[in-house]
Design an enzyme around this catalytic site. Sequence first.
Site, PDB file in Angstrom:
ATOM      1  CE  LYS A 108      -7.813  39.654  -7.762  1.00 43.62           C
ATOM      2  NZ  LYS A 108      -8.828  40.353  -8.071  1.00 43.62           N
TER       3      LYS A 108
HETATM    4  P1  NAD Z   1     -15.870  38.063   0.371  1.00 39.32           P
HETATM    5  O1  NAD Z   1     -14.467  37.301   0.957  1.00 39.32           O
HETATM    6  O2  NAD Z   1     -16.310  38.971   0.795  1.00 39.32           O
HETATM    7  O3  NAD Z   1     -16.850  37.074   0.076  1.00 39.32           O
HETATM    8  C1  NAD Z   1     -16.890  35.786  -0.300  1.00 39.32           C
HETATM    9  C2  NAD Z   1     -17.999  34.871  -0.101  1.00 39.32           C
HETATM   10  O4  NAD Z   1     -18.082  33.697  -0.975  1.00 39.32           O
HETATM   11  C3  NAD Z   1     -18.478  34.773   1.203  1.00 39.32           C
HETATM   12  O5  NAD Z   1     -19.981  34.846   1.411  1.00 39.32           O
HETATM   13  C4  NAD Z   1     -18.106  33.261   1.285  1.00 39.32           C
HETATM   14  O6  NAD Z   1     -18.637  32.448   2.253  1.00 39.32           O
HETATM   15  C5  NAD Z   1     -18.424  32.733  -0.036  1.00 39.32           C
HETATM   16  N1  NAD Z   1     -17.851  31.476  -0.527  1.00 39.32           N
HETATM   17  C6  NAD Z   1     -16.376  31.212  -0.425  1.00 39.32           C
HETATM   18  N2  NAD Z   1     -16.180  29.980  -0.755  1.00 39.32           N
HETATM   19  C7  NAD Z   1     -17.317  29.281  -1.243  1.00 39.32           C
HETATM   20  C8  NAD Z   1     -17.711  28.009  -1.760  1.00 39.32           C
HETATM   21  N3  NAD Z   1     -17.168  27.385  -2.010  1.00 39.32           N
HETATM   22  N4  NAD Z   1     -19.174  27.865  -1.961  1.00 39.32           N
HETATM   23  C9  NAD Z   1     -19.870  29.008  -1.893  1.00 39.32           C
HETATM   24  N5  NAD Z   1     -19.719  30.146  -1.319  1.00 39.32           N
HETATM   25  C10 NAD Z   1     -18.375  30.514  -0.864  1.00 39.32           C
HETATM   26  O7  NAD Z   1     -15.139  38.538  -1.321  1.00 39.32           O
HETATM   27  P2  NAD Z   1     -15.670  39.425  -2.224  1.00 39.32           P
HETATM   28  O8  NAD Z   1     -14.814  40.423  -2.146  1.00 39.32           O
HETATM   29  O9  NAD Z   1     -17.348  39.413  -2.055  1.00 39.32           O
HETATM   30  O10 NAD Z   1     -15.418  38.630  -3.523  1.00 39.32           O
HETATM   31  C11 NAD Z   1     -16.327  37.472  -4.332  1.00 39.32           C
HETATM   32  C12 NAD Z   1     -15.960  37.499  -5.628  1.00 39.32           C
HETATM   33  O11 NAD Z   1     -15.955  38.818  -6.093  1.00 39.32           O
HETATM   34  C13 NAD Z   1     -14.595  37.071  -5.864  1.00 39.32           C
HETATM   35  O12 NAD Z   1     -14.520  36.250  -7.177  1.00 39.32           O
HETATM   36  C14 NAD Z   1     -13.669  38.220  -6.297  1.00 39.32           C
HETATM   37  O13 NAD Z   1     -12.697  38.071  -6.954  1.00 39.32           O
HETATM   38  C15 NAD Z   1     -14.894  39.278  -7.061  1.00 39.32           C
HETATM   39  N6  NAD Z   1     -14.715  40.616  -7.008  1.00 39.32           N
HETATM   40  C16 NAD Z   1     -14.705  41.251  -5.810  1.00 39.32           C
HETATM   41  C17 NAD Z   1     -14.338  42.539  -6.013  1.00 39.32           C
HETATM   42  C18 NAD Z   1     -14.416  43.448  -4.517  1.00 39.32           C
HETATM   43  O14 NAD Z   1     -14.364  44.879  -4.859  1.00 39.32           O
HETATM   44  N7  NAD Z   1     -14.403  43.102  -3.419  1.00 39.32           N
HETATM   45  C19 NAD Z   1     -14.283  43.169  -6.915  1.00 39.32           C
HETATM   46  C20 NAD Z   1     -14.414  42.465  -8.375  1.00 39.32           C
HETATM   47  C21 NAD Z   1     -14.567  41.189  -8.041  1.00 39.32           C
END
Ligand code: NAD
Length: 429
Positions: free
Chosen positions: A119
Amino acid sequence: MSEYRAHTLPSYLNPEQLGPWGTYIEQVERVTPYLGRLGKWVETLKRPKRSLIVDVPVELDNGAIAHFEGYRVQHNTSRGPGKGGVRFHQEVTLAEVMALSAWMSVKSAAVNLPFGGAKGGIRIDPRKFSRAELERITRRYTSEIGTIIGPHKDIPAPDVNTNAQVMAWMMDTYSMNQGATTTGVVTGKPVSLGGSLGRVEATGRGVFVVGCEAARDAGIDIQGARVAIQGFGNVGGTAARLFYEAGAKVIAVQDYTGCVYDANGLNILALLNHVEKNGGVMGAPNMESLTATEFWALETELLIPAALEGQLNSDNANAIRTRIVVEGANGPTTPEADDILGAKGTIIIPDVIANAGGVTVSYFEWVQDFSSFYWTEMEINHRLEAMMKAAYASTSAVAKEHNVSMRTAAFIVACTRILEAREVRGLYP
Ligand code: NAD
């Protein structure tokens, strides 16, 4: 945990600031009794193979020079090259990136992909920088970690606040430094650069697939099931749309701007449209707003944390009234909340299974890049669905066999695979 802190904490970590790394270590300790002879190797899982901290100096648009802290951690590569996203966030720390890299090792092994775990992250609030500044920050960071990444070594992907454009800059920078176009160095790229169809939606789609499997096993009909989602970005937004299209009632969505609610189900397509124009859910028309406390206390069939770590914790776990938690985010549930929810009979589908759809399609992308032969979106979604269902079913079987939670079951499957590889490879020299 205390024994771990005393004897085996890497000296570069402050014991008072373990954060999600502490959560991960506790998860490993809970699984150790099930590892049999492989327990001999468990220390391997408690420290990353390689942790790189880099300085990222850049000239800002106003001529000033700014320095940012960047990280790339390779937790384990026993089963294949490191694999894992890059996060841009103002609160990123080494301990957080270590935990996220470790969960990637567990995830790759739980789904049986031929990858280890890695990561990366840069400690910045990307909203404060122009596109040109973000490009320079990304390129300098990529150059700094360039010695340890590569298509056979460690393959970054998007995570919080990074996307296909950031991956394109990373791929281009790496390729320029290598003197050869190297599409396989990152996944989650634009389709025009060797990205895979279906990758953008893959994590949310995987959350939807395992959410439906878990609902079926719990006797819940997805039609009309009440769903609450925290995080409305790549993962939460896609999952929300797929549940909505399947007839579920997504009654509440929370993001960093606030929380919107409708007991009859939100119009998710209208909400996605609002967020695209306004950057967050707050102020969406015809929707009530809720406080965070009210959000966590909603009665639902499915609760999907899809934002950041540690969101389900000892402060709110007692108030949570849901049948199934599907962890879209990485590490959203602390061990204390795990215990509180487990005691109430709440089923938790752990992150290492629930959000593995992203790394699974990243794997498809990496395979397609090597063969320069690209699959159709239907083929990708079909293979993704099959792999997610198989991972859910095998984890479920182990959970029943040992009478343990789905998280412990996923860790038993994954840690066994990683440590079997470690054992059979042996220690060098
Ligand atoms: P993103 O940046 O697209 O979206 C993040 C979302 O979380 C946004 O809607 C933001 O407003 C919200 N957010 C941020 N801080 C917040 C808070 N304090 N309270 C409430 N909402 C909050 O990110 P993503 O890619 O959707 O990733 C989200 C999670 O999923 C992370 O934990 C990431 O590690 C995990 N993840 C993502 C992927 C991927 O392919 N993108 C894969 C596996 C896991």
